[in-house]
Design an enzyme around this catalytic site. Sequence first.
Site, short mmCIF file in Angstrom:
data_model
loop_
_atom_site.label_atom_id
_atom_site.label_comp_id
_atom_site.label_asym_id
_atom_site.label_seq_id
_atom_site.Cartn_x
_atom_site.Cartn_y
_atom_site.Cartn_z
N ASP A 58 -16.37 5.34 6.09
CA ASP A 58 -16.20 4.61 4.82
C ASP A 58 -14.88 3.83 4.77
OD1 ASP A 58 -14.31 6.58 4.44
OD2 ASP A 58 -15.14 7.32 2.55
N ASN A 75 -16.04 9.46 8.53
CA ASN A 75 -17.41 9.16 8.10
C ASN A 75 -17.71 7.68 7.93
OD1 ASN A 75 -15.92 8.67 5.87
ND2 ASN A 75 -17.04 10.02 4.48
N HIS A 88 5.81 7.19 3.43
CA HIS A 88 4.76 6.28 2.96
C HIS A 88 5.26 5.23 1.98
CE1 HIS A 88 5.27 9.28 -0.07
NE2 HIS A 88 4.57 8.57 -0.93
N ASP A 89 6.51 5.33 1.55
CA ASP A 89 7.08 4.36 0.61
C ASP A 89 8.06 3.39 1.26
OD1 ASP A 89 5.77 5.57 -1.55
OD2 ASP A 89 7.45 6.94 -1.93
N ASP A 143 -10.35 8.36 9.75
CA ASP A 143 -11.60 8.37 8.99
C ASP A 143 -12.70 9.01 9.82
OD1 ASP A 143 -13.75 7.81 7.36
OD2 ASP A 143 -13.91 5.71 8.00
N GLU A 177 11.64 15.33 -4.14
CA GLU A 177 11.95 13.91 -4.01
C GLU A 177 12.84 13.55 -5.20
OE1 GLU A 177 9.82 9.55 -3.72
OE2 GLU A 177 9.27 10.96 -5.27
N ASP A 236 -9.72 10.89 5.92
CA ASP A 236 -10.24 12.04 5.18
C ASP A 236 -9.84 13.36 5.86
OD1 ASP A 236 -12.03 12.16 7.36
OD2 ASP A 236 -13.41 10.81 6.34
#
Length: 560
Positions: free
Chosen positions: A25, A23, A329-330, A21, A256, A29
Amino acid sequence: MEKTWWKEAVVYQIYPRSFKDSNGDGIGDLKGILSKLDYIKKLGVDVIWLSPVYASPNDDNGYDISDYYSIMEEFGTMAEMEELIRRAHEIGLKIVMDLVVNHTSDEHQWFKESSSNENSDKRDYYIWKEAVDGREPTNWESIFKGSAWEWNEATGDYYLHLFSKKQPDLNWENPELRQDIYRMMRWWLNKGIDGFRMDVINMISKDNAYPDGPCPEGQRYGDGSAFFMNGPKIHEYLQEMNREVLSKYDIMTVGETPGVTPEDAVLYTGGKRHELNMVFQFEHMGLGDGPDGKWNNGPWELKELKRILAKWQTGLHHDGWNSLYWDNHDQPRAVSRFGHDGKYRKESAKMLAACLHMMQGTPYIYQGEELGMTNVAFDALDQYKDIETLNAYRDLVEGKGWTHEKMMSAIHARGRDNARTPIQWDDSPNAGFTNGTPWIEVNPNYQEINVKQALEDKNSVFYAYQKLIQLRKQHDIIVYGDFQLVAEDDEQVFAYKRCLGDETLLAICHFSDEQSEFVFPGELEGRKGELLFSNYESALCDGSAAVLRPFECLVYLYRS
Ligand code: NOJ
């Protein structure tokens, strides 16, 4: 075998929300990624696969796209995306984007029109069906639980959503939809991206008869996968996409494709098929699954893992190409699932890395895997953010009577948020991922496991990955050699040979926290091989038999 750059490449996957990150939040990003390109370059990879960065309401963290032509606000701007492509190229990294075209978000303009106006020219962009006997058109269960059909009041019919109801499936039967997708793909390729990872691409063709799927006694929903995976027109669509788009660029494509066999994969990736370069198969990820899929999380056996991976290696050796992965990521973190995330974390992470990287195929490293990042075990359900996990909890605990404890232990073992905790950059608060509050908590082990520590320790998991990537660049046999399983009945050791010309490579990977004995295959016994890789400081082995230490790994190269 034809030599190509993408066979020789190593890919690093970024899940932008959890990477860095810039910024405050709490959400990773593009500027965060830009600030870490040198780190990725240092690892030695060739390609970055970016999970989706398109505009999205984030029902499924960007896998629900509301505009393919703009960047998600939390992630930054199109100008930053262009800068990322440019800077990556300057330092010799390619960028592959996620292509999510089985479905869009229900907030995509096409769906807004399709669902509100029966006369819209976008009406036929999605799959609409009338009720049958007052209920859903088929009994199919959504992959995220519940019915795969959602009622739409405005038009008085149902739309199909294989994933969440905010992810309506696109209707690939419609040639205009297909042309719109191809236009969008060309638009991105013309910006300079280097390929696509295609989300559940083998689900875009559905069986037009829409039959019910098999449904176990007493269950409300059935399994429709036979009617939407590898469907009747899938190859026609991919060949068209290849003709219209892919063949015009020097790019890399990976589909995939859940539920594929090696025979299917040859059809998707065979040299004369003109479809894709490679696919992600899921057989090894399904080990230990039961009637409720991964949530049963049963035991798994090394012999079975070996059988599956060897079958894929030999099945695609002569035609087609493998992609190699443990993590994404899964999936839960491989070191926790297949290795040992306690005492032998480093040893087992390096062993798993070598076991994968010495096989034939294009290896994928998922962010944090190069650090040996582990699963997380949050105490409370509300610390979990993933729609799949939260829906499964509702389905299994509230619907099927599972206890909270049983479900939490399944989530700890197999939930997708295991892979989505922020990257651990250093030992400062929030692991240096953000100055704000992270969208999902960091793994509490960040003080021991982080990038800063890994870069300072010459024996870290990071440097083992770096070494394996270098070896792939130095030795053609790792990319192109054929594969042969060794000692297939051994329950602790996954060993295999690779052969090319007059060279033989032997990888010995020990999957146990005890000692095991390994006897070298007869033809190599006693021969002096060059030790290319090991995960203990000194390798104690005389070339004929070895007593392997916990999770020890040895890779030898023999030249005759
Ligand atoms: C597969 C993606 O990898 C996963 O994260 C997503 O939830 C589904 N496809 C739906 O797009």
